[in-house]
Every structure is written in structure tokens, then in C-alpha cells.
Write an enzyme that holds these catalytic residues in place. Structure first.
Site, PDB file in Angstrom:
ATOM      1  N   ILE A   1       0.091  -3.121 -12.496  1.00  0.00           N
ATOM      2  CA  ILE A   1       1.248  -3.024 -11.881  1.00  0.00           C
ATOM      3  C   ILE A   1       1.845  -4.367 -11.770  1.00  0.00           C
ATOM      4  O   ILE A   1       2.976  -4.479 -12.060  1.00  0.00           O
ATOM      5  CB  ILE A   1       1.079  -2.329 -10.474  1.00  0.00           C
TER       6      ILE A   1
ATOM      7  N   ASP B   1      -3.200 -14.853  -9.530  1.00  0.00           N
ATOM      8  CA  ASP B   1      -4.394 -13.875  -9.894  1.00  0.00           C
ATOM      9  C   ASP B   1      -5.625 -14.484  -9.281  1.00  0.00           C
ATOM     10  O   ASP B   1      -5.751 -15.841  -9.712  1.00  0.00           O
ATOM     11  CB  ASP B   1      -4.277 -13.057 -10.886  1.00  0.00           C
TER      12      ASP B   1
ATOM     13  N   ASP C   1      -7.271 -16.656  -4.336  1.00  0.00           N
ATOM     14  CA  ASP C   1      -7.522 -15.496  -3.745  1.00  0.00           C
ATOM     15  C   ASP C   1      -6.294 -15.662  -2.597  1.00  0.00           C
ATOM     16  O   ASP C   1      -6.371 -16.404  -1.759  1.00  0.00           O
ATOM     17  CB  ASP C   1      -8.828 -15.830  -3.215  1.00  0.00           C
ATOM     18  N   VAL C   2      -5.897 -14.499  -2.719  1.00  0.00           N
ATOM     19  CA  VAL C   2      -4.636 -14.007  -1.797  1.00  0.00           C
ATOM     20  C   VAL C   2      -5.014 -14.055  -0.127  1.00  0.00           C
ATOM     21  O   VAL C   2      -4.111 -14.009   0.662  1.00  0.00           O
ATOM     22  CB  VAL C   2      -3.782 -12.941  -2.272  1.00  0.00           C
TER      23      VAL C   2
ATOM     24  N   ASN D   1       1.429  -8.308  -4.312  1.00  0.00           N
ATOM     25  CA  ASN D   1       1.017  -7.112  -5.023  1.00  0.00           C
ATOM     26  C   ASN D   1      -0.468  -6.793  -4.985  1.00  0.00           C
ATOM     27  O   ASN D   1      -0.911  -5.882  -4.846  1.00  0.00           O
ATOM     28  CB  ASN D   1       1.658  -7.080  -6.396  1.00  0.00           C
TER      29      ASN D   1
ATOM     30  N   SER E   1       1.406   1.834  -0.775  1.00  0.00           N
ATOM     31  CA  SER E   1       0.743   2.860  -1.564  1.00  0.00           C
ATOM     32  C   SER E   1       1.196   4.170  -0.877  1.00  0.00           C
ATOM     33  O   SER E   1       1.455   4.243   0.206  1.00  0.00           O
ATOM     34  CB  SER E   1      -0.685   2.731  -1.549  1.00  0.00           C
TER      35      SER E   1
ATOM     36  N   TYR F   1      -8.855   1.001   3.030  1.00  0.00           N
ATOM     37  CA  TYR F   1      -7.581   0.790   2.295  1.00  0.00           C
ATOM     38  C   TYR F   1      -6.350   1.657   2.896  1.00  0.00           C
ATOM     39  O   TYR F   1      -5.032   0.984   2.852  1.00  0.00           O
ATOM     40  CB  TYR F   1      -7.983   1.684   0.879  1.00  0.00           C
TER      41      TYR F   1
ATOM     42  N   LYS G   1      -2.897  -0.253   3.887  1.00  0.00           N
ATOM     43  CA  LYS G   1      -1.779   0.115   3.418  1.00  0.00           C
ATOM     44  C   LYS G   1      -0.727   0.532   4.185  1.00  0.00           C
ATOM     45  O   LYS G   1       0.663   0.048   4.554  1.00  0.00           O
ATOM     46  CB  LYS G   1      -1.623   1.183   2.198  1.00  0.00           C
TER      47      LYS G   1
HETATM   48  N1  NAD Z   1      -2.837   1.874  -9.581  1.00  0.00           N
HETATM   49  C1  NAD Z   1      -2.500   2.987  -8.539  1.00  0.00           C
HETATM   50  O1  NAD Z   1      -2.393   4.160  -8.614  1.00  0.00           O
HETATM   51  C2  NAD Z   1      -1.948   2.234  -7.265  1.00  0.00           C
HETATM   52  C3  NAD Z   1      -1.240   3.334  -6.307  1.00  0.00           C
HETATM   53  C4  NAD Z   1      -0.938   2.782  -5.237  1.00  0.00           C
HETATM   54  C5  NAD Z   1      -0.837   1.247  -4.886  1.00  0.00           C
HETATM   55  N2  NAD Z   1      -1.408   0.496  -5.855  1.00  0.00           N
HETATM   56  C6  NAD Z   1      -1.352  -0.804  -5.408  1.00  0.00           C
HETATM   57  O2  NAD Z   1      -1.063  -1.868  -6.475  1.00  0.00           O
HETATM   58  C7  NAD Z   1      -1.364  -3.012  -6.406  1.00  0.00           C
HETATM   59  C8  NAD Z   1      -1.781  -3.283  -7.825  1.00  0.00           C
HETATM   60  O3  NAD Z   1      -2.749  -2.464  -8.149  1.00  0.00           O
HETATM   61  P1  NAD Z   1      -3.217  -2.231  -9.798  1.00  0.00           P
HETATM   62  O4  NAD Z   1      -3.262  -0.829  -9.836  1.00  0.00           O
HETATM   63  O5  NAD Z   1      -2.138  -2.688 -10.685  1.00  0.00           O
HETATM   64  O6  NAD Z   1      -4.651  -2.674 -10.011  1.00  0.00           O
HETATM   65  P2  NAD Z   1      -4.976  -3.865 -10.880  1.00  0.00           P
HETATM   66  O7  NAD Z   1      -6.499  -4.108 -10.481  1.00  0.00           O
HETATM   67  O8  NAD Z   1      -4.760  -3.560 -12.493  1.00  0.00           O
HETATM   68  O9  NAD Z   1      -4.251  -5.398 -10.285  1.00  0.00           O
HETATM   69  C9  NAD Z   1      -4.511  -5.694  -9.274  1.00  0.00           C
HETATM   70  C10 NAD Z   1      -4.862  -7.266  -9.337  1.00  0.00           C
HETATM   71  O10 NAD Z   1      -4.917  -7.890  -8.253  1.00  0.00           O
HETATM   72  C11 NAD Z   1      -5.788  -9.035  -8.435  1.00  0.00           C
HETATM   73  N3  NAD Z   1      -6.639  -9.355  -7.534  1.00  0.00           N
HETATM   74  C12 NAD Z   1      -7.540  -8.347  -6.641  1.00  0.00           C
HETATM   75  N4  NAD Z   1      -7.851  -9.208  -5.219  1.00  0.00           N
HETATM   76  C13 NAD Z   1      -7.306 -10.211  -5.533  1.00  0.00           C
HETATM   77  C14 NAD Z   1      -7.393 -11.252  -4.446  1.00  0.00           C
HETATM   78  N5  NAD Z   1      -8.243 -11.386  -3.533  1.00  0.00           N
HETATM   79  N6  NAD Z   1      -6.744 -12.319  -4.752  1.00  0.00           N
HETATM   80  C15 NAD Z   1      -5.907 -12.466  -5.766  1.00  0.00           C
HETATM   81  N7  NAD Z   1      -5.808 -11.502  -6.893  1.00  0.00           N
HETATM   82  C16 NAD Z   1      -6.547 -10.526  -6.578  1.00  0.00           C
HETATM   83  C17 NAD Z   1      -6.942  -8.348  -9.564  1.00  0.00           C
HETATM   84  O11 NAD Z   1      -7.595  -9.552 -10.070  1.00  0.00           O
HETATM   85  C18 NAD Z   1      -5.871  -7.667 -10.530  1.00  0.00           C
HETATM   86  O12 NAD Z   1      -5.461  -8.449 -11.626  1.00  0.00           O
HETATM   87  C19 NAD Z   1      -2.447  -2.881  -5.489  1.00  0.00           C
HETATM   88  O13 NAD Z   1      -2.011  -3.593  -4.257  1.00  0.00           O
HETATM   89  C20 NAD Z   1      -2.796  -1.481  -5.315  1.00  0.00           C
HETATM   90  O14 NAD Z   1      -3.532  -1.249  -3.952  1.00  0.00           O
HETATM   91  C21 NAD Z   1      -1.736   0.942  -7.137  1.00  0.00           C
END
Ligand code: NAD
Length: 288
Positions: free
Chosen positions: A42, A61, A87-88, A114, A167, A180, A184
Site C-alpha cells: 500500500i 522503510d 524504524d518508525v 503508513n 484499517s 493490532y 488501529k
Molecule cells: N493489506 C491489507 O489488507 C491491509 C488492510 C488494512 C490495513 N493495512 C495497513 O496498511 C499498511 C501497509 O501495509 P501493507 O499491507 O502494504 O503491508 P506491507 O508489508 O506490504 O508494507 C508495509 C511496509 O512497512 C514496513 N515496515 C514495517 N514495520 C516498519 C517499521 N518499524 N519501520 C519502518 N517500516 C516498517 C515494511 O518493511 C513494509 O515495507 C499497514 O499499516 C497495514 O496495517 C493493510
């Protein structure tokens, strides 16, 4: 793999040299957008969309190589982008990364908090406290840290948009384990508090609540949290097509571009009177 798909999706734009030149000019006119967790899924789609909209992009990231790959795609289109590893959940690392982006590409107009991880779908009675704290830190404390640093730049200019990734699990009691879901819900909550507090100061703050979007979230969360969480590939909701059909009224998963479009809208002047909103993008899951 994921990045290759993103590249293919945007292939026509990549080949349009005139478009690339236009993008470059826009990057300089719309200012800086920073996206955390933009190395994948995302976040990567949001970064590419905001670059197409005309922003210069700060790609942050945990996984530096992934961040660099997304920045390279934007640069290949003639856009302006930098990649930083941070690291966020670490205020020093994230603060330094944001400051560096602002110094080289500011002013900061859009901050997208994000980055996130799933929690292994543990319930309270079987969740280890260390996992709880890490998941709250990465998903929620990170929004506090990222917003605090963004506000340092936005408040003096009385302008800016902060968009936080929540989410459906930020509104419902399903879609994750206890940590989680708590994190959220917290993201939706801190978004509302900031919207109330900073609205009169020119800062718009909103959240987005995605439903089921195919990404590598389960795999990345597993790798980041380590061996103390179980294999997540078949845990939780929407793990197969039958589950998706039962859960989602539209009967299908969404796409990362659906979320990127929502963020693009919330960042834009078209959303200038939208404040404190939790924008659900879920094919109707939450409506049930
Ligand atoms: N995919 C879904 O269905 C979904 C649904 C609802 C919410 N979300 C939310 O969307 C956001 C993005 O998730 P996604 O699905 O793209 O997953 P993803 O794993 O593809 O992307 C998440 C990114 O965040 C990075 N990350 C994780 N922890 C980190 C940290 N401590 N510091 C810096 N970077 C970090 C990861 O390396 C990764 O590149 C998240 O907050 C997730 O909770 C996703």
C-alpha cells in the site's frame, strides 16, 4: 515481484517522456510528501500515486533496499524522490529521516503514516507482552512520532495534511489479533484528536481504513516480529477466496491502487473540508 507489478501497471506512464517532464515540474510545485512503509504494498502504491500527482517523495522503510527500489521507479519517471531506512517506532531514526527529506525537498505538505505490522492474530490470553508492545509501537506510537515531527514543520507554515493508515480493524473487533485491533483503533483515535486540535491551524488530519488488500503484510510482519509469532499465512480473516466472498459484500479483495487513490484524494484540495475522517475502503465489509 510486487515492485515489478507496480512497474508494469505504470508502464505507459514510464514511457511517456513528455509526462515525465511534466511530473518533474509538478514535483517542484506541489512540495514534499513523505510516506512511511513505502517500500512495499500500500505504501509503495501511495508513493507512486503522490509522485504522479506532482509531489516530491520521501520514501521511508525499515527495509532500505525496498525503499530505494520505489524511489528509483519515481526517479525513472522524472520525479523527485529519496529513500531512507528508519524504524518508525524509533523517534530518533524517524525524526532524522523526516528532517533530511525536508531539508532536501521541502516544504512538507503531506505526511502519510503508513508503516505497520500484523500481530500474529493472538488473543489477549495467549499474547506475549513483548509482541503486544512491539505491535503497538510499530502501528500506533509510530503515528504519534511521525505526526509530532511532521507538525514541527507544518505548524509554522500553517499548512499540511497528515494521513494515517488505520484499517477496518480500527473500527471493528475483527481483522487482527488484540494488539493490532487496539493499535488501529488508536490510530483512528489519535487522528480525531489531532483533527480537532490542529484544524484551526491549517492542518488537516484524516485516516484511511482499508479492508482486504493483497500485499506481503503477513510475510513482512512475520519476518519483522521474528519466530515468536506463528505462521500467519492461514490465520485471521480473508485468507482464501471463500472467506473473502463471505466477508466482503462486493465479493472480492481490493487493490493497493484503491487505497492510493483514497490517500491522493485526502491529500488534495478536493478534500479541503474533510477533517478527522476515517475513510473506509473495503468493498462494503464494514457496512455489514
Ligand atoms: N493489506 C491489507 O489488507 C491491509 C488492510 C488494512 C490495513 N493495512 C495497513 O496498511 C499498511 C501497509 O501495509 P501493507 O499491507 O502494504 O503491508 P506491507 O508489508 O506490504 O508494507 C508495509 C511496509 O512497512 C514496513 N515496515 C514495517 N514495520 C516498519 C517499521 N518499524 N519501520 C519502518 N517500516 C516498517 C515494511 O518493511 C513494509 O515495507 C499497514 O499499516 C497495514 O496495517 C493493510
Amino acid at each position: 515481484m510486487e515492485i515489478r507489478q507496480l512497474r508494469e501497471n505504470q508502464a505507459s506512464a514510464l514511457q511517456d517522456k513528455a509526462g515525465a517532464r511534466r511530473n518533474d515540474q509538478q514535483s517542484q510545485s506541489l512540495g514534499l510528501a513523505i510516506v512511511t512503509g513505502a517500500g512495499s504494498g500500500i505504501g509503495a502504491a501511495i508513493a507512486l500515486q503522490l509522485a504522479q500527482d506532482g509531489y516530491a517523495l520521501g520514501i521511508i522503510d525499515l527495509r532500505e533496499a525496498a525503499a530505494k527500489e520505489v524511489a528509483a521507479v519515481i526517479q525513472g519517471r522524472g520525479g523527485l524522490a529519496s529513500a531512507s531506512a528508519a524504524d518508525v517506532s524509533n523517534s530518533i531514526e524517524l525524526g532524522q529521516a523526516i528532517d533530511a527529506c525536508v531539508r532536501s525537498m521541502g516544504p512538507l505538505e503531506v505526511m502519510v503514516n503508513n508503516a505497520g505490522v500484523l500481530d500474529g492474530y493472538f488473543d489477549v490470553h495467549d499474547m506475549d507482552e513483548t509482541i503486544w508492545r512491539r505491535v503497538i509501537d510499530v502501528n500506533l506510537t509510530s503515528v504519534f512520532i511521525g505526526s509530532k515531527k511532521a507538525l514541527e514543520h507544518m505548524l509554522p507554515q500553517s499548512r499540511g495534511a497528515i494521513i494515517n493508515m488505520a484499517s477496518v480493524a480500527g473500527l471493528n473487533g475483527t481483522g487482527g489479533g488484540a494488539a493490532y485491533i487496539a493499535a488501529k483503533h488508536g490510530v483512528v483515535g489519535i487522528t480525531r484528536q489531532m483533527a480537532v486540535r490542529y484544524g484551526a491551524m491549517g492542518i488537516r488530519v484524516n485516516s484511511v481504513c482499508p479492508g482486504a488488500i493483497p500485499t506481503a503484510l503477513r510475510e513482512h510482519s512475520q519476518a519483522i516480529l521474528g519466530p515468536d509469532v506463528p505462521d500467519m499465512s492461514h490465520r485471521g480473516v480473508a485468507v482464501n477466496d471463500d472467506q473473502v466472498r463471505a466477508l466482503v459484500p462486493m465479493g472480492k479483495r481490493g487493490d493497493v491502487s484503491d487505497i492510493a487513490q483514497a490517500v491522493s484524494f485526502l491529500a488534495s484540495p478536493a478534500a479541503s473540508y474533510i477533517q478527522g475522517h476515517a475513510l473506509v475502503v473495503d468493498g462494503g465489509w464494514r457496512a455489514k
